[in-house]
Design an enzyme around this catalytic site. Structure first.
Site, PDB file in Angstrom:
ATOM      1  N   ALA A  11      72.483  49.947 107.095  1.00  0.00           N
ATOM      2  CA  ALA A  11      74.085  50.097 107.967  1.00  0.00           C
ATOM      3  C   ALA A  11      73.059  50.493 109.934  1.00  0.00           C
ATOM      4  CB  ALA A  11      74.375  51.282 107.029  1.00  0.00           C
ATOM      5  N   VAL A  12      74.317  50.418 110.580  1.00  0.00           N
ATOM      6  CA  VAL A  12      73.651  50.636 111.779  1.00  0.00           C
ATOM      7  C   VAL A  12      72.313  50.918 112.451  1.00  0.00           C
ATOM      8  CG1 VAL A  12      75.207  51.985 112.512  1.00  0.00           C
ATOM      9  CG2 VAL A  12      74.531  50.905 114.472  1.00  0.00           C
ATOM     10  N   MET A  13      72.078  52.216 111.400  1.00  0.00           N
ATOM     11  CA  MET A  13      70.890  53.173 112.126  1.00  0.00           C
ATOM     12  C   MET A  13      70.009  52.390 110.910  1.00  0.00           C
ATOM     13  SD  MET A  13      71.564  55.541 113.910  1.00  0.00           S
ATOM     14  CE  MET A  13      69.667  56.209 114.106  1.00  0.00           C
ATOM     15  N   VAL A  74      70.267  56.622 104.851  1.00  0.00           N
ATOM     16  CA  VAL A  74      71.283  55.876 104.398  1.00  0.00           C
ATOM     17  C   VAL A  74      72.476  56.877 104.278  1.00  0.00           C
ATOM     18  CG1 VAL A  74      70.239  54.753 102.666  1.00  0.00           C
ATOM     19  CG2 VAL A  74      70.521  57.432 101.807  1.00  0.00           C
ATOM     20  N   SER A 128      66.872  61.526 116.712  1.00  0.00           N
ATOM     21  CA  SER A 128      68.018  61.544 117.895  1.00  0.00           C
ATOM     22  C   SER A 128      68.332  60.092 118.818  1.00  0.00           C
ATOM     23  CB  SER A 128      67.876  62.639 118.468  1.00  0.00           C
ATOM     24  OG  SER A 128      68.803  63.025 119.400  1.00  0.00           O
ATOM     25  N   GLY A 129      69.114  59.677 118.937  1.00  0.00           N
ATOM     26  CA  GLY A 129      69.483  58.695 120.515  1.00  0.00           C
ATOM     27  C   GLY A 129      70.365  57.512 119.813  1.00  0.00           C
ATOM     28  N   LYS A 183      65.788  69.651 114.565  1.00  0.00           N
ATOM     29  CA  LYS A 183      66.571  67.870 114.890  1.00  0.00           C
ATOM     30  C   LYS A 183      68.238  69.509 115.327  1.00  0.00           C
ATOM     31  CE  LYS A 183      69.077  64.435 115.965  1.00  0.00           C
ATOM     32  NZ  LYS A 183      70.293  64.092 114.694  1.00  0.00           N
ATOM     33  N   HIS A 186      67.769  70.842 118.362  1.00  0.00           N
ATOM     34  CA  HIS A 186      68.765  70.093 119.300  1.00  0.00           C
ATOM     35  C   HIS A 186      70.153  69.189 119.397  1.00  0.00           C
ATOM     36  CE1 HIS A 186      69.517  65.221 119.586  1.00  0.00           C
ATOM     37  NE2 HIS A 186      69.085  65.668 120.606  1.00  0.00           N
ATOM     38  N   ASN A 187      70.686  69.352 118.832  1.00  0.00           N
ATOM     39  CA  ASN A 187      72.355  68.500 118.267  1.00  0.00           C
ATOM     40  C   ASN A 187      73.002  70.463 118.543  1.00  0.00           C
ATOM     41  OD1 ASN A 187      71.057  66.370 116.980  1.00  0.00           O
ATOM     42  ND2 ASN A 187      72.982  66.697 115.436  1.00  0.00           N
ATOM     43  N   ARG A 288      85.749  73.400 120.130  1.00  0.00           N
ATOM     44  CA  ARG A 288      86.118  72.026 119.489  1.00  0.00           C
ATOM     45  C   ARG A 288      86.845  72.653 118.491  1.00  0.00           C
ATOM     46  NH1 ARG A 288      80.925  67.710 118.381  1.00  0.00           N
ATOM     47  NH2 ARG A 288      80.111  67.728 120.455  1.00  0.00           N
ATOM     48  N   HIS A 451      75.273 106.076 109.275  1.00  0.00           N
ATOM     49  CA  HIS A 451      73.728 104.729 108.806  1.00  0.00           C
ATOM     50  C   HIS A 451      72.527 105.680 109.895  1.00  0.00           C
ATOM     51  CE1 HIS A 451      76.225 102.461 106.944  1.00  0.00           C
ATOM     52  NE2 HIS A 451      77.379 102.564 107.618  1.00  0.00           N
TER      53      HIS A 451
HETATM   54  P1  NDP Z   1      75.707  55.878 107.262  1.00  0.00           P
HETATM   55  O1  NDP Z   1      75.869  57.201 107.473  1.00  0.00           O
HETATM   56  O2  NDP Z   1      77.403  54.672 107.472  1.00  0.00           O
HETATM   57  O3  NDP Z   1      75.859  55.238 104.680  1.00  0.00           O
HETATM   58  C1  NDP Z   1      75.609  54.176 104.810  1.00  0.00           C
HETATM   59  C2  NDP Z   1      74.036  53.316 104.390  1.00  0.00           C
HETATM   60  O4  NDP Z   1      73.652  54.324 103.183  1.00  0.00           O
HETATM   61  C3  NDP Z   1      74.794  52.017 103.353  1.00  0.00           C
HETATM   62  O5  NDP Z   1      73.295  51.504 104.011  1.00  0.00           O
HETATM   63  C4  NDP Z   1      74.777  52.448 102.113  1.00  0.00           C
HETATM   64  O6  NDP Z   1      74.463  51.614 101.753  1.00  0.00           O
HETATM   65  C5  NDP Z   1      73.687  54.139 101.748  1.00  0.00           C
HETATM   66  N1  NDP Z   1      74.125  54.587 100.667  1.00  0.00           N
HETATM   67  C6  NDP Z   1      75.332  54.836 100.680  1.00  0.00           C
HETATM   68  N2  NDP Z   1      75.092  55.654  98.984  1.00  0.00           N
HETATM   69  C7  NDP Z   1      74.064  55.234  98.686  1.00  0.00           C
HETATM   70  C8  NDP Z   1      73.564  55.602  97.691  1.00  0.00           C
HETATM   71  N3  NDP Z   1      73.863  56.234  96.467  1.00  0.00           N
HETATM   72  N4  NDP Z   1      72.660  54.638  96.846  1.00  0.00           N
HETATM   73  C9  NDP Z   1      72.031  53.809  98.042  1.00  0.00           C
HETATM   74  N5  NDP Z   1      72.979  53.666  98.694  1.00  0.00           N
HETATM   75  C10 NDP Z   1      73.725  53.993  99.612  1.00  0.00           C
HETATM   76  O7  NDP Z   1      74.842  54.611 108.240  1.00  0.00           O
HETATM   77  P2  NDP Z   1      74.691  55.300 109.055  1.00  0.00           P
HETATM   78  O8  NDP Z   1      73.641  54.030 109.887  1.00  0.00           O
HETATM   79  O9  NDP Z   1      75.367  55.509 110.090  1.00  0.00           O
HETATM   80  O10 NDP Z   1      73.530  56.273 108.714  1.00  0.00           O
HETATM   81  C11 NDP Z   1      72.325  56.162 108.335  1.00  0.00           C
HETATM   82  C12 NDP Z   1      71.823  57.960 108.491  1.00  0.00           C
HETATM   83  O11 NDP Z   1      71.471  57.912 109.539  1.00  0.00           O
HETATM   84  C13 NDP Z   1      72.326  58.478 108.278  1.00  0.00           C
HETATM   85  O12 NDP Z   1      71.863  60.037 107.328  1.00  0.00           O
HETATM   86  C14 NDP Z   1      73.175  59.487 109.383  1.00  0.00           C
HETATM   87  O13 NDP Z   1      73.691  60.926 109.655  1.00  0.00           O
HETATM   88  C15 NDP Z   1      72.148  59.192 110.304  1.00  0.00           C
HETATM   89  N6  NDP Z   1      72.425  59.137 111.863  1.00  0.00           N
HETATM   90  C16 NDP Z   1      71.504  59.628 113.112  1.00  0.00           C
HETATM   91  C17 NDP Z   1      72.811  59.345 113.913  1.00  0.00           C
HETATM   92  C18 NDP Z   1      71.814  59.232 114.788  1.00  0.00           C
HETATM   93  O14 NDP Z   1      72.512  59.866 115.807  1.00  0.00           O
HETATM   94  N7  NDP Z   1      70.316  60.172 115.111  1.00  0.00           N
HETATM   95  C19 NDP Z   1      73.318  58.650 114.492  1.00  0.00           C
HETATM   96  C20 NDP Z   1      74.076  58.190 112.573  1.00  0.00           C
HETATM   97  C21 NDP Z   1      73.846  58.251 111.476  1.00  0.00           C
HETATM   98  P3  NDP Z   1      75.432  50.135 100.634  1.00  0.00           P
HETATM   99  O15 NDP Z   1      75.573  49.385 102.072  1.00  0.00           O
HETATM  100  O16 NDP Z   1      74.965  49.881  99.922  1.00  0.00           O
HETATM  101  O17 NDP Z   1      77.090  51.016 100.547  1.00  0.00           O
END
Ligand code: NDP
Length: 480
Positions: A11-13, A74, A128-129, A183, A186-187, A288, A451
């Site tokens: 996915a994007v990350m 993931v 992070s980033g 981390k 940090h958040n 928030r 106490h």
């Molecule tokens: P997502 O959190 O949206 O997760 C999607 C990905 O996870 C896809 O590749 C998906 O595969 C995979 N996935 C989900 N469930 C399973 C499973 N059971 N088995 C195998 N693959 C699975 O992706 P992001 O890219 O947004 O984030 C990835 C990680 O990075 C997360 O832990 C997130 O919290 C963290 N993150 C960190 C950020 C930062 O600034 N540090 C910002 C954003 C995210 P499929 O394509 O097959 O569905």
């Protein structure tokens, strides 16, 4: 072909991290995603980066050189556990599984222990980033064993953000869950920092009467001095954005209910358990939550009676607010670092606080000029009891203190909420008070619950016979 590093989860990350890795000399990057369409997308758009793409997890594992090293990006939680299991079944002793997602550090501690028993290295790593950081250079906070760090260190150093002095923003934080813990903190600090900036904006606008375009200039000028940071910089960007629909500032068209993904809550929950007063982070999380209660806000809105129609604006108000923001920010960081100290003690990590401040100087969301000062403080005195006791920060807070008090007083009088500023000041004043009313609380506790209490003038544990003749007795013999 064999790859020296692999990425699971595109996915994007994950895809940005894979592209970052592939762009560094010496890396050949294997990629795998549960749904192949995502892998195909990466190849279609960036195939020239030379990825070794796998359609199955078996092919992925076979394409990795030993010791095999794979970074999982993931969905945190169940997704991470599923992928860890698929890799662990195929990996051999000495291989390294890295979780770069936003895992809870307690899960990381559990996973590391389970995989260590199977002879595998597991490295929970805070990254992070955001998307851009993953692609261009994030701040990286790895935990795990020294052995894993030997292999992983050079790879992570090659993709990390680079600080102004040329140092990559990555350090081996500590064993098992240390990286994800840091981390998390940090958040938490990020929440506090954002809340403080938001309060400064609100006060300058509602009390100071500044227009949004004027505030863009204020934040731009603040970004030149001590407050220089990514969050101040993007504040000016957000405030400067026009809404296409109304022609006014976009900020006025955005619904004022702040969301969150939960890492701030984790920080506060853990701090409560460890007895560390991270009040700045707590107020930010609560602020928030308050914002997201539209019904309660609507129900109470009409009941205010004592808020002045036009609050009095103190002279040089913007300078005062700047000073209040800086002092409150120092408090938030002091509290965050206290939490790291407490976490390290509880979970048995050796964490170099100066090194943590260093790796937050670039790549991550809280990157800021003043982190250099924090590094100096902890390098100069590794046992520093509080950032507020460091000569540089003590002096900085002393200089801005009168302004800080004026701003909090003004906010209270004007009826503009400033929970971050005021709780930071209350924390500071608590630490700085000769005597605290905790003595009275101990008396109350002894009254209703026996106490007991300690005395200021001699050793021992005491109790007053409140419901009897109110004599004081010594309940445990003193050690002297
Ligand atoms: P997502 O959190 O949206 O997760 C999607 C990905 O996870 C896809 O590749 C998906 O595969 C995979 N996935 C989900 N469930 C399973 C499973 N059971 N088995 C195998 N693959 C699975 O992706 P992001 O890219 O947004 O984030 C990835 C990680 O990075 C997360 O832990 C997130 O919290 C963290 N993150 C960190 C950020 C930062 O600034 N540090 C910002 C954003 C995210 P499929 O394509 O097959 O569905």
């Amino acid at each position: 072909t064999t790859a020296n590093i692999g990425v699971v989860g595109l996915a994007v990350m994950g895809s940005n991290l894979a592209r970052n890795l592939a762009s560094r000399e010496g890396n050949t990057v294997a990629v795998f995603n549960r749904t192949y369409a995502r892998t195909q997308e990466l190849l279609d758009e960036h195939g020239d980066a030379g990825f070794v793409a796998a359609e199955t997890i078996d092919d992925f594992v076979a394409s990795l050189a030993k010791p095999r090293t794979a970074i999982i990006m993931v969905q945190a939680g169940k997704g991470t556990d599923a992928v860890i299991e698929q890799l662990a079944e195929r990996f051999e002793p000495g291989d390294i599984i890295v979780d770069g997602g936003n895992a809870n550090f307690l899960d990381t501690i559990r996973r590391e222990r389970e995989l260590r028993e199977r002879g595998l290295n597991f490295v929970g790593t805070g990254i992070s980033g955001g998307e851009e950081g993953a692609l261009k250079g994030p701040s990286i906070m790895p935990g795990g064993s020294d052995e894993a760090w030997e292999t992983l260190g050079p790879i992570l150093r090659s993709i990390a953000a680079v600080a102004p002095d040329g140092e990559p923003c990555v350090t081996h934080v500590g064993t098992d869950g240390a990286g994800h813990f840091v981390k998390m903190v940090h958040n938490g600090i990020e929440y506090a920092d954002m809340q403080l900036i938001a309060e400064a904006y609100d006060l300058l606008r509602r009390v100071g009467g500044a227009s949004v375009p004027e505030l863009v200039d204020v934040f731009r000028s603040w970004n030149e001095g001590d407050l220089e940071s990514y969050l101040i910089e993007i504040t000016a960007e957000v405030l400067g954005q026009q809404d296409a629909a109304t022609g006014g500032p976009l900020v006025d068209s955005i619904l004022d209910e702040a969301g969150s993904k939960g890492t701030g809550v984790w920080t506060v929950q853990n701090a409560l358990g460890l007895g560390v007063p991270v009040s700045g982070i707590g107020e930010a999380v609560f602020a928030r939550a308050v914002s997201s209660k539209p019904e309660q806000r609507a129900a109470v809105r009409g009941t205010v009676t004592s808020r002045p129609e036009r609050p009095e604006v103190p002279d040089r108000f913007a300078d005062d607010v700047r000073a209040a923001l800086y002092a409150s920010k120092v408090v938030a960081y002091a509290q965050g670092f206290d939490l790291i100290v407490a976490g390290a003690k509880e979970y048995g990590w050796e964490i170099d606080l100066g090194a943590i401040a260093k790796i937050w100087r670039a790549g991550c969301i809280i990157r800021a000029r003043f982190l250099d000062r924090i590094t100096d403080a902890y390098t100069g005195d590794p046992g520093l009891i509080s950032l507020l006791a460091d000569p540089y920060f003590a002096d900085a807070v002393a200089t801005g203190q009168a302004a800080w008090r004026r701003v909090v007083a003004t906010a209270v009088t004007a009826g503009v909420p400033a929970p971050g500023f005021s709780s930071a000041l209350a924390y500071y004043d608590s630490l700085a008070s000769e005597r605290l009313p905790a003595a009275l609380i101990q008396g109350q506790r002894d009254f209703f619950g026996a106490h007991t209490y300690h005395r200021v003038d001699r050793e021992g544990v005491f109790h007053t016979l409140w419901s009897d003749d109110r004599r004081e007795i010594e309940t445990e013999p003193s050690t002297h």
